[in-house]
Design a protein around this motif. Sequence first.
Motif, PDB file in Angstrom:
ATOM      1  N   LEU A  14      43.712 135.162 131.884  1.00 26.12           N
ATOM      2  CA  LEU A  14      43.657 133.798 131.370  1.00 26.12           C
ATOM      3  C   LEU A  14      43.866 132.754 132.465  1.00 26.12           C
ATOM      4  O   LEU A  14      43.319 131.652 132.380  1.00 26.12           O
ATOM      5  N   THR A  15      44.655 133.106 133.480  1.00 22.92           N
ATOM      6  CA  THR A  15      44.999 132.115 134.504  1.00 22.92           C
ATOM      7  C   THR A  15      44.136 132.226 135.753  1.00 22.92           C
ATOM      8  O   THR A  15      44.124 131.293 136.571  1.00 22.92           O
ATOM      9  N   ASP A  16      43.438 133.334 135.942  1.00 20.68           N
ATOM     10  CA  ASP A  16      42.615 133.521 137.134  1.00 20.68           C
ATOM     11  C   ASP A  16      41.223 133.960 136.703  1.00 20.68           C
ATOM     12  O   ASP A  16      40.829 135.115 136.861  1.00 20.68           O
ATOM     13  N   THR A  17      40.485 133.035 136.116  1.00 23.27           N
ATOM     14  CA  THR A  17      39.184 133.369 135.562  1.00 23.27           C
ATOM     15  C   THR A  17      38.274 132.144 135.586  1.00 23.27           C
ATOM     16  O   THR A  17      38.745 131.006 135.564  1.00 23.27           O
ATOM     17  N   VAL A  18      36.979 132.411 135.632  1.00 17.80           N
ATOM     18  CA  VAL A  18      35.976 131.341 135.567  1.00 17.80           C
ATOM     19  C   VAL A  18      35.650 131.004 134.118  1.00 17.80           C
ATOM     20  O   VAL A  18      35.424 129.850 133.767  1.00 17.80           O
ATOM     21  N   VAL A  19      35.608 132.048 133.273  1.00 21.96           N
ATOM     22  CA  VAL A  19      35.321 131.856 131.851  1.00 21.96           C
ATOM     23  C   VAL A  19      36.470 132.445 131.035  1.00 21.96           C
ATOM     24  O   VAL A  19      37.103 133.419 131.454  1.00 21.96           O
ATOM     25  N   PRO A  20      36.788 131.877 129.870  1.00 21.31           N
ATOM     26  CA  PRO A  20      37.891 132.401 129.059  1.00 21.31           C
ATOM     27  C   PRO A  20      37.604 133.821 128.597  1.00 21.31           C
ATOM     28  O   PRO A  20      36.460 134.172 128.293  1.00 21.31           O
ATOM     29  N   PRO A  21      38.638 134.669 128.528  1.00 24.69           N
ATOM     30  CA  PRO A  21      38.445 136.003 127.973  1.00 24.69           C
ATOM     31  C   PRO A  21      38.314 135.948 126.459  1.00 24.69           C
ATOM     32  O   PRO A  21      38.700 134.964 125.818  1.00 24.69           O
ATOM     33  N   ALA A  41      46.312 129.249 125.041  1.00 24.89           N
ATOM     34  CA  ALA A  41      46.182 129.494 126.484  1.00 24.89           C
ATOM     35  C   ALA A  41      44.725 129.532 126.926  1.00 24.89           C
ATOM     36  O   ALA A  41      44.448 129.663 128.118  1.00 24.89           O
ATOM     37  N   GLY A  42      43.796 129.420 125.952  1.00 31.48           N
ATOM     38  CA  GLY A  42      42.383 129.347 126.303  1.00 31.48           C
ATOM     39  C   GLY A  42      41.546 130.528 125.910  1.00 31.48           C
ATOM     40  O   GLY A  42      40.328 130.527 126.124  1.00 31.48           O
TER      41      GLY A  42
END
Length: 249
Positions: free
Chosen positions: A125-132, A151-152
């Motif tokens: 969630l914190t190190d991503t280009v697109v939300p999981p 959290a997205g």
Amino acid sequence: MQRLWPPEQRSPDEIPAADLEACYAYPADRPWLRVNFVSSLDGAVTVRGSSRGLSAPADRRVMALIRSLSDVVLVGAGTALVEGYRGVKPTEVRSELRARLGMPEVPPIAVVSRRCSLEPDSLLLTDTVVPPIVVTCGSAPESRRAALADAGADVLVAGDETVDLPAAVTALHERGLRRIGGEGGPTLFGDLIADDLVDELCLTMSPLLTGGDAGRIAHGAPIAARGMRLESVLHAESLLLLRYGRLRE
């Protein structure tokens, strides 16, 4: 890397990127769920608790290609935690290939978790280009579902007491995520087999004997055996990279 099956029609040099892409291309006319695993010669799925000790450059090249061709990467929460998953980076896929195919920059990670066990501060969630995408079920605590959504994460509820994988796969298709690249772990793979959702298995045989008590690539309740057909065999660095498609009536 050399192709052993179907036989090469030229000198067995390094297989070109275009040929490798054609080998692993998803069918254009239907949804497809492909699972990718690496195993030791004696059947271990991990070495010292992780699959990294079984992998090699050729295997990682194919994994990157499969991710590049996939609309979404499907993984169980336990495997995501043990293997230190984070969002797929543009440098980890072939951006020119995805652009040519009209695909977004990177595929999202879809994490299957019956209890919504992913933490809001997870690297997914914190190190991503697109939300999981968090694939869970109605019995997961509402507070955890809400925390992950805040959290997205895109929280996908499929099933009541347990995750209904056929419903989850259908929901992914409805999101336009029709080419699914599964990366484990063994419990999720076993459940996908039990629900007859696996169209293809890409299995790398690592040239190692490991002994020990590591698990196999799939486990779960016994089922009627599913027939598979050998589609391709690649060879590199003493690895065999096998690709099997399901037998259809």
